[in-house]
Design an enzyme around this catalytic site. Structure first.
Site, PDB file in Angstrom:
ATOM      1  N   ARG A   3       0.831  -1.207   0.000  1.00 38.37           N
ATOM      2  CA  ARG A   3       0.000   0.000   0.000  1.00 38.37           C
ATOM      3  C   ARG A   3       0.869   1.262   0.000  1.00 38.37           C
ATOM      4  O   ARG A   3       0.508   2.275  -0.604  1.00 38.37           O
ATOM      5  CB  ARG A   3      -0.959   0.007   1.199  1.00 38.37           C
ATOM      6  CG  ARG A   3      -2.012  -1.097   1.208  1.00 38.37           C
ATOM      7  CD  ARG A   3      -2.811  -1.205  -0.071  1.00 38.37           C
ATOM      8  NE  ARG A   3      -3.802  -2.265  -0.031  1.00 38.37           N
ATOM      9  CZ  ARG A   3      -3.563  -3.547  -0.351  1.00 38.37           C
ATOM     10  NH1 ARG A   3      -2.363  -3.952  -0.706  1.00 38.37           N
ATOM     11  NH2 ARG A   3      -4.537  -4.432  -0.306  1.00 38.37           N
TER      12      ARG A   3
ATOM     13  N   GLU B 275       2.125   1.631  -3.411  1.00 37.73           N
ATOM     14  CA  GLU B 275       1.032   2.139  -4.245  1.00 37.73           C
ATOM     15  C   GLU B 275       0.879   3.649  -4.079  1.00 37.73           C
ATOM     16  O   GLU B 275       0.607   4.362  -5.047  1.00 37.73           O
ATOM     17  CB  GLU B 275      -0.265   1.428  -3.860  1.00 37.73           C
ATOM     18  CG  GLU B 275      -1.461   1.807  -4.700  1.00 37.73           C
ATOM     19  CD  GLU B 275      -2.687   0.983  -4.349  1.00 37.73           C
ATOM     20  OE1 GLU B 275      -2.604  -0.262  -4.390  1.00 37.73           O
ATOM     21  OE2 GLU B 275      -3.729   1.573  -3.989  1.00 37.73           O
TER      22      GLU B 275
ATOM     23  N   SER C  52      14.523  15.246   1.993  1.00 37.96           N
ATOM     24  CA  SER C  52      15.561  14.302   2.408  1.00 37.96           C
ATOM     25  C   SER C  52      14.949  13.057   3.042  1.00 37.96           C
ATOM     26  O   SER C  52      14.019  13.138   3.846  1.00 37.96           O
ATOM     27  CB  SER C  52      16.507  14.956   3.409  1.00 37.96           C
ATOM     28  OG  SER C  52      17.517  14.045   3.770  1.00 37.96           O
TER      29      SER C  52
END
Lengths: 147, 147, 147, 147, 147, 147, 147, 147, 147, 147
Positions: F88, F91, F114
């Site tokens: 997830r 994704e 960063s």
């Protein structure tokens, strides 16, 4: 015009004209297996064959030399094919690959079955339980030799 | 013991004992193609077949249920095989894949050649220009149907 | 015009015209699952079906033979799909793949569930905790047989 | 002992003992689909379930906490599965992926079918033309919402 | 016009017109995070939102239905992103992935953080040592349940 | 002993002892996010921290210097993670990657957030519709400068 | 016009006009390393710099805002570069990667050399045995900190 | 003992003994860059160098010939490195790859910078804004010549 | 016009005009191996050579500077080539790669055979059993040196 | 013992015993190229050759049948080799692949150079500017024939 464009042109003409590969092969005078592969951009035609193919598919003049030029071979867009029909052949290699290897080595020793000096035949095998696809392949055995 | 370890055990015993796949097939009473694939971890044996295989290769007792269990199939370590003999079959799929597709669809319509309801035969074809490997494959045609 | 261009044309016409797949399926007289797959370039229509589809999406004449030609199947641009909805199905294969395998083999023995002799149904399952997607798949079991 | 080793231990014990997943599921008191996935290292058991599984497969004591720990999920060794049975499910995603997407969006709008709030049932569907595998999946629809 | 072409058109119009995402979000009346994702082809707009977006970017009429159609999601050209800014997020998943997993499971048990029922906020965090990017994500926890 | 073996040892000890990451973090005196990443082989501990970790997990003496050595980072076995929870997050990068990029550049100009000068906090966000996972990330903005 | 098209336009104009990167850099007033990267679509120019670049390469007006927009970075068509000159740099990372890691950590502790707060200089180093390419890189060390 | 095992042995001994690469280089009498690469299995030592390395790390006798054998080079487990420090170097190749190419060709013509006839130096560059890593690389230019 | 377009133009002109590479090489006055590689976009021509090539293939004026620009090298569309002729060379690297390595190191010590300071010759070797392709390669040995 | 283990055993014995491949080849009575490939697990020895190799490397008895068994070929751990010496050969295929193809087809027509009916010779070519590696390859040309 490159070979990929020419192949797409042939496929489109074939669909539009309702032409069968068997008919093309008959007119070229060779097996449907070889002729189909050639039209799909995998084999090299000679001048006579190219002329027939150009006529059948009504191709422009500059297709003639392209059909007679050795193509960059490999007909699939991905290393593992996504099309179910073609994948089944890949699956046979995946499942039976080591079996091919063992049995050919047992019969012939170290070497390979040529994919160049090779011919094949694809036909319908009638069967009451449902007709079958029968493919007969014949490739020359090429032995590894020490030197 | 998992199936991969068992396969390696069978291969080692075969090499050490100088056993041929043809002999194993004879004793199992089936084709050498299916029997080799089964011993290489691609097919499932029944109890009788497993007992014969265990005896031939002198396998330990716990090999019996493993041989009768459906294996995770796929015999090759990489998606594109590196072994030259096996690669030639992959090359046939790569070069002739779209030809297989066109010709089977032309003869049968949309569908596939089954890689499950499938059998094959691999034999030596004598030829004065060098003997050839002849492979005959037969797979049931399975049509796509609308629903 | 190749099949990919035709599919894009259909999708554009569908969006522009506010046409639903259920309507297309109704007019074709088959399930919305099969008809959608066919319009998206995965199945082969017969002449009557192709004519209806051409009319619905106002396609040019040369779309007719293309729709009746077996397409190169595979609807996704990458091996692991990036679209979240489609990825969830890939995830089910990834997480439950060995479970499918174990349970089908336990019930049927060695073989596969056909993805060709296959049909499915996708519907809304009302649920007070939030409606659910219900998918029913039915594929013929194809056994591996020794030979 | 990590989860992969534990799964291999369970599979070996299952094969050696001739235990069926249906029996394990009966004793655990849940569906065979979930229980099989859990035993194959994809789901998390609670203490009671873990104790039953340990007893069935005669697992060592330190298996108890491992079975109750959330595993790193994903049951397949390669992104595109090589096993023919599992590949067929991957093929369904490849061929029908965009169809799933279109039909679910048509019915529900933008969102996904959950692969977490999900259950499924796998059963034999008798058929005179050859029995079929019937799989019923039910996943909650989760809508994307703007914010 | 497909969605990828539309996205490129929006990006070009945005650059040419010097339009900011914050302005677009203001006029649409939603968060800049969701609106930007929608304009980049990852979310689905409703008719009102689409009309505003079309006006802002001076899009042609046929953009309206495309913006209201659920897109094929996934905004990156490669599985591992090459752009340094986006790569840093991939790196966070690579380095902290198992940490996310451990801590969410410790707090919630087996399940996932939804990437669908999800919202986020991205803002500047002033810092004397150099301003920071602050991202707050909130996704519903979805538990795996046995069945 | 290498770091991967040490990590597996820590995970096994944690499972066997029922130790929580929150407890480990408390005793080390730092955030649970950093401490978990460190124990999972992604961060470097100093001598005091390493001593505490060794005591908690009852690690052998030679673990001390290994914990204080900078590890080869990257916690996932595949480029695209298979575990649903971790996927997830991948994704989110895939769907929102270009959104992150646009918004950070709009706010800060060319540069990156960063992933080194970075901290995060993961907590439960109570919600009547189901509790949520709330993650707050803060990374220093690093500008590209011309030279 | 997108950035890739603009880069191709710049490269074509450079070749056609026989313009050197050193000249472009002189006129822009910055290092040839940064200016070349910017012209090749990897860095962002400000308005003055963009105007100079547009003049040098005789670019159309709509190139101005594109040059001032942060590009999607990554200049290579494949993950492992095929061009021999660029491959040698990849090889240095492959062969010396762990050496870079060990020596930087030995000198600085855990952290990285920034590829953002970074500058480099590429020059000819005369050598009787054949001139050498000398590259000096300087990147800020960014430490990981616990939190 | 193979080279990978030997490298792991050296790394473990280095960590356990608190040995620095700079010290090893001092005792071998060569640069720390080359010596570290050699100890990490990327370069070949001569007998004297190998003896010193064996003494420093207290390696078994059969390490001597292994250290003097040319190793199979390549120090990273994946084509795109996951470790953040090493990734930054890969990112430099990805972002600046075409810049390296343009500038070297502009200065030297067609050819490459050798990665074999190559030396480098890695040092700390003090900077009030935070110390920097300075890397100086020098590789012989090798021209392509027509023939 | 970019180099890939130019290469395609040359190939098309060569096919259409029935021009042989040997003739091109004769007129350029260099080996057919180098000239072919240059025409296929892998080498850089000088002004005189470019003028001859432009004349032979009747190329437009703007081809002149493109032919004199160093190309982005790498002539194959996939990492593992699909064309059978080219694959055989890849297979030689795959099968004999470690043999090349062992024998060159045995003869020369650690280092490589240059692929830059390299020339080759490809000719027909008459043989009663079937003519052979004879390839002679010569590359300068480049030693790794410690520093 | 499998072939990979045997190869590692041979390599270790060679290093430990300071044996050269040229010596092994002398004693086997064949070329150093073929003998090295065979010892590295790429070719199949006969009984006499295997006996000599076993004696030279002091291999256990069960190595005898393994050396006489056809190996699974492919000597490299990755599709694109990381070792610089071997990579240069891959680079030659990448850069000159289409040149090989064009020139062989020009001379011989459609077909391939056999990698099976193949021999090669690798030798030192003295050169005042630095000695060169000279490789002479000879493979039978195999024509594609229509059928």
């Amino acid at each position: 015009m490159n070979r990929a464009e020419l192949t797409e042109m042939i496929v489109a003409a074939k669909i539009a004209g309702g032409i069968s590969w068997a008919d093309v092969a008959d007119r070229v005078g060779l097996s449907k297996e070889w002729v189909t592969a050639a039209c799909l951009g995998q084999m090299t035609l000679n001048a006579d064959q190219a002329a027939i193919v150009c006529e059948i598919f009504d191709l422009p003049d500059d297709a003639m030399p392209v059909l007679q030029t050795v193509p960059y071979k490999g007909s699939l867009p991905t290393a593992v094919p996504t099309d179910p029909l073609i994948y089944r052949f890949y699956e046979l290699v995946s499942v039976y690959g080591t079996t091919f290897k063992e049995l050919i080595h047992e019969e012939f020793g170290d070497g390979i079955m040529s994919a160049i000096d090779f011919r094949m035949n694809l036909e319908r095998e009638p069967d009451p339980a449902g007709d079958r696809v029968k493919i007969t392949m014949s490739g020359k055995f090429l032995p590894y030799k020490s030197y």
